[in-house]
Design a protein around this motif. Sequence first.
Motif, PDB file in Angstrom:
ATOM      1  N   ALA A 145       0.817  -1.215   0.000  1.00  0.00           N
ATOM      2  CA  ALA A 145       0.000   0.000   0.000  1.00  0.00           C
ATOM      3  C   ALA A 145       0.852   1.267   0.000  1.00  0.00           C
ATOM      4  CB  ALA A 145      -0.932  -0.003   1.203  1.00  0.00           C
ATOM      5  N   CYS A 146       2.112   1.130   0.382  1.00  0.00           N
ATOM      6  CA  CYS A 146       3.006   2.295   0.412  1.00  0.00           C
ATOM      7  C   CYS A 146       3.376   2.784  -0.988  1.00  0.00           C
ATOM      8  CB  CYS A 146       4.292   1.971   1.168  1.00  0.00           C
ATOM      9  SG  CYS A 146       4.034   1.751   2.924  1.00  0.00           S
ATOM     10  N   PHE A 147       3.175   1.938  -1.979  1.00  0.00           N
ATOM     11  CA  PHE A 147       3.540   2.282  -3.344  1.00  0.00           C
ATOM     12  C   PHE A 147       2.278   2.511  -4.152  1.00  0.00           C
ATOM     13  CE2 PHE A 147       6.867  -0.414  -1.597  1.00  0.00           C
ATOM     14  CZ  PHE A 147       7.979   0.396  -1.788  1.00  0.00           C
ATOM     15  N   ASP A 148       2.138   3.706  -4.706  1.00  0.00           N
ATOM     16  CA  ASP A 148       0.960   4.029  -5.513  1.00  0.00           C
ATOM     17  C   ASP A 148       0.868   3.087  -6.698  1.00  0.00           C
ATOM     18  OD1 ASP A 148       0.279   6.128  -3.863  1.00  0.00           O
ATOM     19  OD2 ASP A 148       1.402   7.607  -5.048  1.00  0.00           O
ATOM     20  N   ASN A 149      -0.312   2.532  -6.896  1.00  0.00           N
ATOM     21  CA  ASN A 149      -0.590   1.646  -8.026  1.00  0.00           C
ATOM     22  C   ASN A 149       0.348   0.445  -8.099  1.00  0.00           C
ATOM     23  OD1 ASN A 149      -2.682   3.377  -8.898  1.00  0.00           O
ATOM     24  ND2 ASN A 149      -1.175   4.692  -9.910  1.00  0.00           N
ATOM     25  N   ALA A 150       0.805  -0.036  -6.969  1.00  0.00           N
ATOM     26  CA  ALA A 150       1.682  -1.207  -6.962  1.00  0.00           C
ATOM     27  C   ALA A 150       0.912  -2.418  -7.467  1.00  0.00           C
ATOM     28  CB  ALA A 150       2.195  -1.466  -5.553  1.00  0.00           C
ATOM     29  N   PRO A 151       1.519  -3.174  -8.392  1.00  0.00           N
ATOM     30  CA  PRO A 151       0.831  -4.375  -8.867  1.00  0.00           C
ATOM     31  C   PRO A 151       0.577  -5.335  -7.713  1.00  0.00           C
ATOM     32  CG  PRO A 151       2.881  -3.981 -10.090  1.00  0.00           C
ATOM     33  CD  PRO A 151       2.828  -2.998  -8.979  1.00  0.00           C
ATOM     34  N   GLY A 152      -0.634  -5.803  -7.603  1.00  0.00           N
ATOM     35  CA  GLY A 152      -0.983  -6.770  -6.569  1.00  0.00           C
ATOM     36  C   GLY A 152      -1.316  -6.177  -5.217  1.00  0.00           C
ATOM     37  N   ALA A 153      -1.304  -4.852  -5.090  1.00  0.00           N
ATOM     38  CA  ALA A 153      -1.592  -4.238  -3.786  1.00  0.00           C
ATOM     39  C   ALA A 153      -3.001  -4.593  -3.322  1.00  0.00           C
ATOM     40  CB  ALA A 153      -1.402  -2.729  -3.843  1.00  0.00           C
ATOM     41  N   GLY A 154      -3.957  -4.555  -4.239  1.00  0.00           N
ATOM     42  CA  GLY A 154      -5.334  -4.904  -3.886  1.00  0.00           C
ATOM     43  C   GLY A 154      -5.458  -6.358  -3.478  1.00  0.00           C
ATOM     44  N   THR A 155      -4.767  -7.225  -4.203  1.00  0.00           N
ATOM     45  CA  THR A 155      -4.788  -8.645  -3.880  1.00  0.00           C
ATOM     46  C   THR A 155      -4.139  -8.891  -2.519  1.00  0.00           C
ATOM     47  OG1 THR A 155      -4.679  -9.204  -6.215  1.00  0.00           O
ATOM     48  CG2 THR A 155      -4.081 -10.933  -4.669  1.00  0.00           C
ATOM     49  N   ALA A 156      -3.046  -8.211  -2.239  1.00  0.00           N
ATOM     50  CA  ALA A 156      -2.375  -8.372  -0.941  1.00  0.00           C
ATOM     51  C   ALA A 156      -3.307  -7.975   0.195  1.00  0.00           C
ATOM     52  CB  ALA A 156      -1.090  -7.539  -0.906  1.00  0.00           C
ATOM     53  N   ALA A 157      -4.024  -6.875   0.019  1.00  0.00           N
ATOM     54  CA  ALA A 157      -4.965  -6.427   1.051  1.00  0.00           C
ATOM     55  C   ALA A 157      -6.100  -7.431   1.229  1.00  0.00           C
ATOM     56  CB  ALA A 157      -5.512  -5.046   0.708  1.00  0.00           C
ATOM     57  N   GLN A 158      -6.602  -7.982   0.121  1.00  0.00           N
ATOM     58  CA  GLN A 158      -7.683  -8.969   0.196  1.00  0.00           C
ATOM     59  C   GLN A 158      -7.210 -10.245   0.896  1.00  0.00           C
ATOM     60  OE1 GLN A 158      -8.753  -9.380  -3.923  1.00  0.00           O
ATOM     61  NE2 GLN A 158     -10.176  -7.653  -3.875  1.00  0.00           N
ATOM     62  N   GLU A 159      -5.999 -10.694   0.566  1.00  0.00           N
ATOM     63  CA  GLU A 159      -5.449 -11.893   1.201  1.00  0.00           C
ATOM     64  C   GLU A 159      -5.226 -11.662   2.706  1.00  0.00           C
ATOM     65  OE1 GLU A 159      -4.795 -15.045   0.098  1.00  0.00           O
ATOM     66  OE2 GLU A 159      -5.861 -14.441  -1.716  1.00  0.00           O
ATOM     67  N   ALA A 160      -4.731 -10.475   3.044  1.00  0.00           N
ATOM     68  CA  ALA A 160      -4.513 -10.151   4.454  1.00  0.00           C
ATOM     69  C   ALA A 160      -5.838 -10.151   5.207  1.00  0.00           C
ATOM     70  CB  ALA A 160      -3.808  -8.798   4.585  1.00  0.00           C
ATOM     71  N   GLU A 161      -6.848  -9.554   4.605  1.00  0.00           N
ATOM     72  CA  GLU A 161      -8.177  -9.491   5.235  1.00  0.00           C
ATOM     73  C   GLU A 161      -8.763 -10.894   5.415  1.00  0.00           C
ATOM     74  OE1 GLU A 161     -11.489  -7.125   6.684  1.00  0.00           O
ATOM     75  OE2 GLU A 161      -9.474  -6.500   6.120  1.00  0.00           O
ATOM     76  N   ALA A 162      -8.690 -11.718   4.365  1.00  0.00           N
ATOM     77  CA  ALA A 162      -9.251 -13.068   4.423  1.00  0.00           C
ATOM     78  C   ALA A 162      -8.544 -13.918   5.478  1.00  0.00           C
ATOM     79  CB  ALA A 162      -9.159 -13.735   3.046  1.00  0.00           C
ATOM     80  N   THR A 163      -7.241 -13.804   5.549  1.00  0.00           N
ATOM     81  CA  THR A 163      -6.484 -14.581   6.527  1.00  0.00           C
ATOM     82  C   THR A 163      -6.753 -14.074   7.941  1.00  0.00           C
ATOM     83  OG1 THR A 163      -4.809 -14.934   4.839  1.00  0.00           O
ATOM     84  CG2 THR A 163      -4.187 -15.457   7.088  1.00  0.00           C
ATOM     85  N   ALA A 164      -6.943 -12.774   8.084  1.00  0.00           N
ATOM     86  CA  ALA A 164      -7.290 -12.209   9.387  1.00  0.00           C
ATOM     87  C   ALA A 164      -8.654 -12.719   9.856  1.00  0.00           C
ATOM     88  CB  ALA A 164      -7.267 -10.682   9.323  1.00  0.00           C
ATOM     89  N   VAL A 165      -9.603 -12.811   8.941  1.00  0.00           N
ATOM     90  CA  VAL A 165     -10.928 -13.345   9.277  1.00  0.00           C
ATOM     91  C   VAL A 165     -10.799 -14.812   9.698  1.00  0.00           C
ATOM     92  CG1 VAL A 165     -13.195 -13.962   8.316  1.00  0.00           C
ATOM     93  CG2 VAL A 165     -12.227 -11.697   7.884  1.00  0.00           C
ATOM     94  N   LEU A 166      -9.925 -15.547   9.025  1.00  0.00           N
ATOM     95  CA  LEU A 166      -9.676 -16.938   9.404  1.00  0.00           C
ATOM     96  C   LEU A 166      -9.178 -17.015  10.850  1.00  0.00           C
ATOM     97  CD1 LEU A 166      -9.414 -19.961   8.457  1.00  0.00           C
ATOM     98  CD2 LEU A 166      -7.030 -19.407   7.986  1.00  0.00           C
TER      99      LEU A 166
END
Length: 156
Positions: free
Chosen positions: A107-128
């Motif tokens: 998220a620190c890098f504007d328009n970083a490839p995969g930033a959205g996916t990283a956030a989604q994976e972090a959220e899903a694993t946190a819910v787990l």
Amino acid sequence: MSINPADIITIELNCTGWPVPCTRDITRHQLAELLLTLDDMAATTTDQAPDHAQNWPTPDEAYTNAPHLFTETTTLAAASADPETELDREWYLRHAALLDRVALHAACFDNAPGAGTAAQEAEATAVLLLDLDQACRDYDPRAYVRQQYALWASSK
């Protein structure tokens, strides 16, 4: 006498109006979290929802002494690849924290490839982890991971 936070204990909640008491097996650590939550709830009025955000550490506070991302990735991958290793709560907590850290870094890098996916994976694993701990789904999942990681790191 030493108390192990991973010990399983049985609790029974019996509230007025319930047809039967609610009995659950939880860890001592989960009991401590439950008691903190109940204490927070008791401190609030009926007109005011509890502000759980005040209890969440910042990412910098939670991950102050965390190992380098590469080191943690290697450690967790090795543990998950070993058929003799049973993945326990600590592994899931560290994995959730690792993904949270990766998402924060992306998220620190504007328009970083995969930033959205990283956030989604972090959220899903946190819910787990929330589900594994049988914690309240009203919590911010990633903030919960940070809190739990900070508690874990301070106790090791």
